[in-house]
Design a protein around this motif. Sequence first.
Motif, mmCIF file in Angstrom:
data_model
loop_
_atom_site.group_PDB
_atom_site.id
_atom_site.type_symbol
_atom_site.label_atom_id
_atom_site.label_comp_id
_atom_site.label_asym_id
_atom_site.label_seq_id
_atom_site.Cartn_x
_atom_site.Cartn_y
_atom_site.Cartn_z
ATOM 1 N N CYS A 32 13.202 17.888 16.768
ATOM 2 C CA CYS A 32 12.992 19.254 17.220
ATOM 3 C C CYS A 32 11.589 19.385 17.794
ATOM 4 O O CYS A 32 10.779 18.499 17.699
ATOM 5 C CB CYS A 32 13.152 20.246 16.063
ATOM 6 S SG CYS A 32 11.925 20.015 14.757
ATOM 7 N N LYS A 41 22.870 28.681 15.811
ATOM 8 C CA LYS A 41 23.519 27.737 14.909
ATOM 9 C C LYS A 41 23.672 28.354 13.532
ATOM 10 O O LYS A 41 22.886 29.183 13.102
ATOM 11 C CB LYS A 41 22.709 26.441 14.811
ATOM 12 C CG LYS A 41 22.734 25.624 16.094
ATOM 13 C CD LYS A 41 21.987 24.316 15.934
ATOM 14 C CE LYS A 41 22.053 23.470 17.191
ATOM 15 N NZ LYS A 41 21.337 22.191 17.042
ATOM 16 N N SER A 42 24.720 27.926 12.812
ATOM 17 C CA SER A 42 24.904 28.338 11.431
ATOM 18 C C SER A 42 25.230 27.106 10.617
ATOM 19 O O SER A 42 25.418 26.024 11.152
ATOM 20 C CB SER A 42 26.032 29.379 11.340
ATOM 21 O OG SER A 42 27.258 28.796 11.761
ATOM 22 N N GLU A 43 25.288 27.273 9.316
ATOM 23 C CA GLU A 43 25.572 26.141 8.448
ATOM 24 C C GLU A 43 27.068 25.842 8.416
ATOM 25 O O GLU A 43 27.891 26.732 8.234
ATOM 26 C CB GLU A 43 25.078 26.444 7.031
ATOM 27 C CG GLU A 43 23.560 26.509 6.919
ATOM 28 C CD GLU A 43 22.899 25.176 7.133
ATOM 29 O OE1 GLU A 43 23.353 24.178 6.543
ATOM 30 O OE2 GLU A 43 21.919 25.116 7.890
ATOM 31 N N GLU A 48 25.662 20.833 7.611
ATOM 32 C CA GLU A 48 25.442 20.428 8.995
ATOM 33 C C GLU A 48 25.425 21.658 9.899
ATOM 34 O O GLU A 48 26.251 22.567 9.745
ATOM 35 C CB GLU A 48 26.541 19.466 9.450
ATOM 36 C CG GLU A 48 26.482 18.091 8.798
ATOM 37 C CD GLU A 48 25.223 17.341 9.175
ATOM 38 O OE1 GLU A 48 24.821 17.411 10.357
ATOM 39 O OE2 GLU A 48 24.620 16.705 8.298
ATOM 40 N N PRO A 49 24.491 21.725 10.879
ATOM 41 C CA PRO A 49 24.453 22.879 11.777
ATOM 42 C C PRO A 49 25.690 22.937 12.663
ATOM 43 O O PRO A 49 26.152 21.922 13.172
ATOM 44 C CB PRO A 49 23.190 22.646 12.607
ATOM 45 C CG PRO A 49 22.962 21.172 12.551
ATOM 46 C CD PRO A 49 23.436 20.738 11.188
ATOM 47 N N LYS A 265 19.755 21.348 22.856
ATOM 48 C CA LYS A 265 20.399 22.664 22.861
ATOM 49 C C LYS A 265 21.294 22.821 24.087
ATOM 50 O O LYS A 265 22.466 23.208 23.976
ATOM 51 C CB LYS A 265 19.322 23.746 22.845
ATOM 52 C CG LYS A 265 19.839 25.165 22.871
ATOM 53 C CD LYS A 265 18.731 26.181 23.088
ATOM 54 C CE LYS A 265 17.576 26.018 22.137
ATOM 55 N NZ LYS A 265 16.561 27.091 22.301
ATOM 56 N N ALA A 356 31.485 30.072 11.319
ATOM 57 C CA ALA A 356 31.290 28.764 11.932
ATOM 58 C C ALA A 356 32.482 28.436 12.801
ATOM 59 O O ALA A 356 33.617 28.746 12.449
ATOM 60 C CB ALA A 356 31.125 27.686 10.852
#
Length: 357
Positions: A32, A41-43, A48-49, A265, A356
């Motif tokens: 990053c 992004k979420s979990e 894992e993203p 990204k 997700a």
Amino acid sequence: MKNRPFSLLTLSVRFPGRLLGGMLLLFGTCACDQTGQGSGKSEGVDGEPVLVLQPAPAFNADSAYTFIAKQVSFGYRIPNTEAHRRCGDYLIGQLNQYGWTTYSQAFEVAAYNGTILKSRNIIGALNPGAKKRIILAAHWDTRPVADQEKEASQQMAPIAGANDGGSGVGVLLEIARTIAADSAKLGFGIDIIFFDSEDHGQPEFDRGPPRPDSWCLGAKHWAANKHVPGYKGYYGILLDMVGAAGARFYQEGVSLEYAPSVVQKVWAIGHKLGHGEFFVMEGTPGIIDDHRYINEIAGIPMIDIIQYHPRTGFGDFWHTHNDNMGIISKETLKAVGQTVVQTLYNEVAPAVPGPAQ
């Protein structure tokens, strides 16, 4: 744009192009950098993203195609010509029509052969008062010679530049039109920059001393002379040669060095949208393009979406008279344009985290 790439092995002979040697180590990406916020992004499973695409408007490839054709209709957009002046006025007029605040940055700069180029960078700002700003850029000038033509008799004539120059500008004009109504929703600022005098670099047939610094003159000027004093950019995306049929966009080395999280990204979003055929998850050596100087001089992390592969180069139409509307693909324009639009809207945090996907 672009002169032919080179490696360290060719530096001891004659400078034939624009590849940055010594960047093969950049084929991987870093975890990053400072631009990793707002990625949507979420979990997911096991922490894992998971990439969540935020609501975004559709990118109209037909409209982008029309913008490219309009540029080509002016003729060769070479500094010091009437066609160049008229096209520049058109670009400013379009940005004004869509409600963007415009700046015209006039400057003069010497080309590799001493010719003084009367140039101007054209900037359109959305939400000009916002502190957080994302740059979208392309060059709008065209190559004055077709130095990649096989026949020497055809090399001295300029090229139409439908892809090399026109495609990036066409995509950005359509983005400017598409997102203008959402300025309040986006919240942050966006600056579209059309760099001038990018493609006036030393041709391979020139017998003078090598001039690797003869490219990207408008980007260099802007990087050292921002249109707004104290200007700070969050990150940037450069579009160059993004309209050809069958184009493939690899992860370019300078982009990976300076803005790896932006590369990750954008390419992830391209894949999530179903455009993975275009956005190839493979690194290539760095090239000399406008983004290099925004990174190195301005200190703003900027990536390059560009058709380039170390084996096949920039395409067989590159710097030839085949760079015309006949090679432009609406499918390619859609893949690039929608990916960039989605990248912008994924900077907007959702009011309620979505599930997700």
